[in-house]
Design an enzyme around this catalytic site. Structure first.
Site, PDB file in Angstrom:
ATOM      1  N   LYS A  46       0.840  -1.206   0.000  1.00  0.00           N
ATOM      2  CA  LYS A  46       0.000   0.000   0.000  1.00  0.00           C
ATOM      3  C   LYS A  46       0.868   1.246   0.000  1.00  0.00           C
ATOM      4  O   LYS A  46       1.993   1.214   0.483  1.00  0.00           O
ATOM      5  CB  LYS A  46      -0.859   0.011   1.277  1.00  0.00           C
ATOM      6  N   ARG A  89     -10.216 -11.611   2.213  1.00  0.00           N
ATOM      7  CA  ARG A  89     -11.068 -12.683   1.662  1.00  0.00           C
ATOM      8  C   ARG A  89     -10.345 -14.025   1.726  1.00  0.00           C
ATOM      9  O   ARG A  89     -10.990 -15.072   1.839  1.00  0.00           O
ATOM     10  CB  ARG A  89     -11.486 -12.317   0.234  1.00  0.00           C
TER      11      ARG A  89
END
Ligand code: BES
Ligand code: MN
Ligand code: ZN
Length: 494
Positions: free
Chosen positions: A274, A348
């Site tokens: 990120k 996920r």
């Protein structure tokens, strides 16, 4: 904060501030408000006429030395339009009052309810609002403000209602929210997966829940390949936290609620790293896990009639010499193979194994909560939780709990087209969509691949779990969102 029921007439109560609320426009100062107004020789009515008192939601007016009252101050909080008012709005009203009076140094305050809202549900909402509003993120500051509201009196409530249990239940729910908020606040060096597990363990011992903590060896034994793939980039080992609530007379073949929470104690993005800007906020990426641990704390005390299990996969998501790389293929516990397109879509992955494991342990109904996607903020801002679920009736029942609890959640689409977007050329599925938008729905579909036909709800709390700005009734930082709805839902499940 001590909370007590006042039996004396409110006008005679010795308190730093008496708090009540006023509706917009058509408020004719009836009932207790009319009494107070008469005691003040019509001062409230003239303040309303001059526009000082509007009743607009959460607008406040503080009056000093109010005539006719023993209280030192009178705080009026706007309640908005009477037609739109819900009992759950009392939370925000009570919370706003607490935060405002606390900052002014009040030690004892009294909440005077009005005629329509004087039963158990109202008392519980007020108590929840007060305790949630009292939470402060000042743990690591050396000089703490000494201000503390020590006592809150509740006045005007129906003496024939079971107010003691209402207060008790409100306290349990609010303190469970604050328990979760405290964990979400912790920086990642103070809350690793192992530390999160030991906090859950301490809570479970106190609350009387069964707990099991799976370490990296057990996780490998169970072949949780999706979780292991995320965890392998970090020197901090992963954990799976397992909490179990069993009611006294559970039906042998009845439903079992399974709660699964994403607990990434820090999300750097991994090799798909990120940008530096705001990355510090990613300590909150265990918010879904904290939500479920907090919900279990409340469930242990409120004792729903269905068994509830919680599965919380906990890990860091780090880059490093052993980190998984874009393009890697991992085999999840269910046997499905996953092409990891983006290592930053890690939530996920760990939920895939969490959800599958919850089913293996006997969950017949699932709810997962996760700070899953930036896309949910694009869709719903920080207003609504994104709520996905199949079958739709199962989701709708949950949304009724959310509505009753005053937690805004919005149903999101789960059409087959989103499933198509996570097809992989080389594995069973890929962990990101096609890059054509719908990121919150493709993320949800990925999880559903592991829930399969078990009724399942997914709550994307990425934009609602943390408030970047404070609100009149809530400090900035972790919000505790979704806990009340989940607990309410569990209590109503049969
Ligand atoms: N924890 C983040 C979700 C997130 C992102 C929360 C930004 C708040 C702000 C999650 O693990 C993530 O990184 N999601 C990616 C998924 C993408 C790579 C498919 C996202 O939403 O950008
Ligand atoms: Mn991520
Ligand atoms: Zn994440």
């Amino acid at each position: 904060m001590q909370i007590q029921i006042e039996s004396q007439p409110y006008a005679a109560l010795d308190t730093d501030a008496l708090v009540t609320y006023v509706f917009e426009k058509d408020d004719k100062f009836e009932g207790v408000l009319g009494e107070i107004d008469r005691g003040m020789n019509g001062r409230l009515a003239s303040l309303a006429a001059s526009g000082e008192i509007t009743g607009k939601a959460l607008e406040t007016l503080l009056l000093h030395f109010p005539e006719g009252l023993a209280a030192k101050k009178l705080l009026l909080v706007g309640a908005g339009k009477p037609g739109k008012f819900q009992v759950s709005d009392l939370r925000k009203i009570a919370g706003t009052a607490l935060r405002q009076l606390k900052s002014r140094g009040a030690k004892k305050i009294t909440f005077l309810t009005r005629e329509g809202e004087n039963g158990e549900a109202a008392a519980q909402a007020v108590v929840e609002g007060l305790i949630v509003a009292d939470f402060e993120s000042n743990k690591y500051q050396s000089e703490k403000k000494q201000r503390e509201v020590q006592t809150v009196g509740l006045a005007g409530f129906d003496p024939s209602a079971d107010l003691h249990s209402a207060i008790q239940e409100g306290r349990i729910v609010a303190e469970s929210m604050n328990f979760a908020r405290d964990m979400i606040n912790e920086p990642s060096n103070k809350l690793t997966p192992r530390i999160l597990a030991s906090r859950a363990e301490a809570m479970a011992k106190e609350a009387g829940l069964a707990i099991e903590i799976l370490d990296e060896r057990k996780i490998a034994e169970l072949k949780m390949g999706a979780l292991i793939g995320v965890a392998q980039g970090s020197i901090e080992p992963p954990r799976v936290i397992l909490l179990r609530y069993t009611p006294d007379n559970a039906k042998p073949a009845g439903p079992v609620l399974g709660l699964v929470g994403k607990a990434v104690t820090f999300d750097t993005g991994g090799i798909s790293i990120k940008p530096a800007n705001n990355m510090e906020k990613m300590k909150y990426d265990m918010g879904g896990g904290a939500t479920m641990i907090g919900a279990m704390r409340a469930i242990a005390a409120l004792k729903p009639s269905v068994p509830v299990i919680a599965v919380i996969p906990a890990t860091e998501n780090m880059p490093g010499g052993r980190a998984q790389k874009p393009g890697d293929v991992q085999t999840a516990m269910s046997g499905k193979t996953i092409e990891v397109i983006n290592t930053d879509a890690e939530g996920r992955l760990i939920l895939a194994d969490g959800v599958f494991y919850a089913r293996k342990l006997g969950a017949t109904h699932l709810i997962d909560a996760a700070t899953l996607t930036g896309a949910i903020e694009v869709a719903l801002s920080n207003v609504h939780v994104g709520a996905f679920g199949v079958p739709r009736e199962y989701l709708d029942t949950f949304l009724e709990s959310a509505k009753a609890q005053g937690e805004k959640m919005w149903p999101m689409p789960m059409d087959d087209e989103y499933q198509q977007m996570i097809k992989s050329d080389i594995a069973d599925i890929r962990n990101t969509g096609s890059g054509k938008g719908g990121g919150a729905s493709t993320g949800a579909w990925f999880i559903k691949e592991f829930a399969e036909d078990t009724p399942w709800i997914h709550l994307d709390i990425a934009s609602t779990c943390w408030a970047d700005e404070g609100r009149p009734w809530l400090a900035k930082g972790p919000t505790g969102i979704a806990i009340r709805s989940i607990v309410d839902f569990a209590m109503k499940m049969k």
